[in-house]
Enzyme design. Structure first.
Site, PDB file in Angstrom:
ATOM      1  N   GLU A  46      -6.224   6.517  -1.063  1.00 30.15           N
ATOM      2  CA  GLU A  46      -6.382   5.531  -0.224  1.00 30.15           C
ATOM      3  C   GLU A  46      -6.595   4.419  -0.829  1.00 30.15           C
ATOM      4  O   GLU A  46      -6.368   3.708  -0.801  1.00 30.15           O
ATOM      5  CB  GLU A  46      -7.197   6.037   0.847  1.00 30.15           C
ATOM      6  CG  GLU A  46      -6.274   6.498   1.819  1.00 30.15           C
ATOM      7  CD  GLU A  46      -4.711   6.040   2.783  1.00 30.15           C
ATOM      8  OE1 GLU A  46      -5.269   4.612   2.574  1.00 30.15           O
ATOM      9  OE2 GLU A  46      -3.906   6.922   2.157  1.00 30.15           O
ATOM     10  N   HIS A  63       0.817  -1.147  -0.248  1.00 25.92           N
ATOM     11  CA  HIS A  63      -0.345   0.057  -0.192  1.00 25.92           C
ATOM     12  C   HIS A  63       0.890   1.221  -0.036  1.00 25.92           C
ATOM     13  O   HIS A  63       0.451   2.712  -0.424  1.00 25.92           O
ATOM     14  CB  HIS A  63      -0.316   0.479   1.132  1.00 25.92           C
ATOM     15  CG  HIS A  63      -1.454   1.115   1.642  1.00 25.92           C
ATOM     16  ND1 HIS A  63      -2.983   1.342   1.032  1.00 25.92           N
ATOM     17  CD2 HIS A  63      -1.096   2.503   1.773  1.00 25.92           C
ATOM     18  CE1 HIS A  63      -3.355   2.304   1.508  1.00 25.92           C
ATOM     19  NE2 HIS A  63      -2.970   3.152   1.809  1.00 25.92           N
ATOM     20  N   GLU A  64       1.759   0.999   0.844  1.00 22.47           N
ATOM     21  CA  GLU A  64       3.510   2.859   1.175  1.00 22.47           C
ATOM     22  C   GLU A  64       3.088   2.701  -0.515  1.00 22.47           C
ATOM     23  O   GLU A  64       3.911   3.775  -0.540  1.00 22.47           O
ATOM     24  CB  GLU A  64       3.723   2.129   2.227  1.00 22.47           C
ATOM     25  CG  GLU A  64       3.092   2.448   3.473  1.00 22.47           C
ATOM     26  CD  GLU A  64       1.874   3.494   3.639  1.00 22.47           C
ATOM     27  OE1 GLU A  64       2.785   4.632   3.105  1.00 22.47           O
ATOM     28  OE2 GLU A  64       0.918   3.645   3.889  1.00 22.47           O
ATOM     29  N   HIS A  76       1.526   3.924  -2.798  1.00 21.41           N
ATOM     30  CA  HIS A  76       1.736   5.424  -3.027  1.00 21.41           C
ATOM     31  C   HIS A  76       2.765   6.578  -3.599  1.00 21.41           C
ATOM     32  O   HIS A  76       2.144   7.155  -4.404  1.00 21.41           O
ATOM     33  CB  HIS A  76       1.468   6.219  -1.564  1.00 21.41           C
ATOM     34  CG  HIS A  76       0.157   5.967  -0.389  1.00 21.41           C
ATOM     35  ND1 HIS A  76      -0.855   6.737  -1.184  1.00 21.41           N
ATOM     36  CD2 HIS A  76       0.263   5.541   0.753  1.00 21.41           C
ATOM     37  CE1 HIS A  76      -2.159   6.606  -0.173  1.00 21.41           C
ATOM     38  NE2 HIS A  76      -1.266   5.898   0.874  1.00 21.41           N
TER      39      HIS A  76
HETATM   40 ZN   LIG Z   1      -2.151   5.120   2.648  1.00 26.54          ZN
END
Ligand SMILES: [Zn+2]
Length: 294
Positions: free
Chosen positions: A223, A160-161, A164
């Site tokens: 997100e 997830h990071e 980003h």
């Molecule tokens: Zn996030």
């Protein structure tokens, strides 16, 4: 008397709005949007970015050095090696995942992979947190390890990071903030003839509008996009994507306690998030089968 006469003959108009300022801002914003628009990697969403990956990476590196210099970075033992291995596996499959998703929507891969210089650090801290700065600087805090509980869940967090950073969300946020700030400056000029109370009221409404109408939905989009891409990266790296569900449930439980994890302040876990991940699960499992043969 002269002064009085000239005053009454050319009264200063109060309360008007300078529409031409609004119009000018609108034209500029439209030009800025169209000339800086690009397609987000992996998903093809239209995004506004006016800086290069290199510029962004330089800022990321600077911030990373600062954070590391104030932290206790662990290098010995099993945990740092585990975190490093997960990062390596996630990054290694990145280009192939990008190519697969791009092909699925008839687009070409666009990420400048060479501009990323990946580095991962495990930081000794009670904080349950993790991040990946622009340019590929990853940090995992030991406080998040018990919530993750296993490699696949940790891969979901780190994926997830990393997503980003690859999706260039912070560059996009910078461009968006620039436009919002300019917009509020333009609004300030446009209504500067109104009386102070009215000005305050208008700016408060506009500020709330920018916050809830532009910036907040925007971070929600980021997100869910990072959830999607992170899940695919973890699956392609042969981790079990289904572990992401349990992870977010544990995050939710941890945040109900007395000291909610740092991570939760920017990553609220809710039924929407979990439902989104569940919808993506068939695709993630398909990717895992294609990449890992299981
Ligand atoms: Zn996030």
């Amino acid at each position: 008397m002269n002064t009085l006469n000239s005053r009454s003959s050319t009264p200063r108009r109060r309360g008007g709005v300078r529409w031409w300022v609004i119009l000018l801002f609108g034209l500029y914003a439209a030009w800025y949007w169209f000339s800086n628009q690009q397609e987000a990697a992996f998903t093809g969403r239209a995004q506004l970015i006016d800086s290069s990956v290199q510029e962004e990476a330089a800022l990321g590196l600077q911030a990373y050095r600062e954070i590391l210099s104030q932290s206790r970075v662990l290098t010995q033992g099993q945990a740092p090696a585990q975190v490093k291995q997960i990062a390596e596996r996630l990054v290694a499959v990145g280009p192939r995942v990008e190519a697969t998703l791009a092909a699925a929507r008839n687009a070409k891969p666009s990420i400048a992979w060479d501009a990323y210089d990946w580095q991962v650090s495990l930081i000794q801290s009670e904080q349950a947190n993790a991040f990946c700065l622009p340019g590929g600087k990853i940090a995992v805090y030991t406080g998040i390890l018990p919530i993750a509980g296993n490699d696949s869940a940790l891969a979901a967090i780190m994926g997830h990071e990393i997503a980003h950073a690859l999706l260039r969300h912070s560059a996009e946020r910078m461009a968006q903030n620039k436009l919002v700030n300019l917009g509020s400056m333009a609004a300030g000029v446009a209504i500067s003839d109104m009386d102070t109370q009215q000005q305050k009221a208008v700016m408060a409404v506009m500020g709330a509008g920018a916050q809830y109408g532009v910036l907040l939905p925007f971070s929600r989009d980021h997100e869910s996009e990072a959830d999607e891409v992170g899940l695919m990266l973890a699956a392609a790296a042969c981790y079990d994507p289904r572990e992401a569900i349990g992870l977010w449930e544990r995050m939710g439980q941890a945040s109900a306690g007395q000291a909610p994890p740092e991570f939760m302040s920017t990553h609220p876990s809710g039924s929407t998030r979990i439902a989104h991940l569940e919808r993506l699960m068939p695709q993630a499992l398909e990717i895992r089968a294609a990449f890992c043969g299981k």
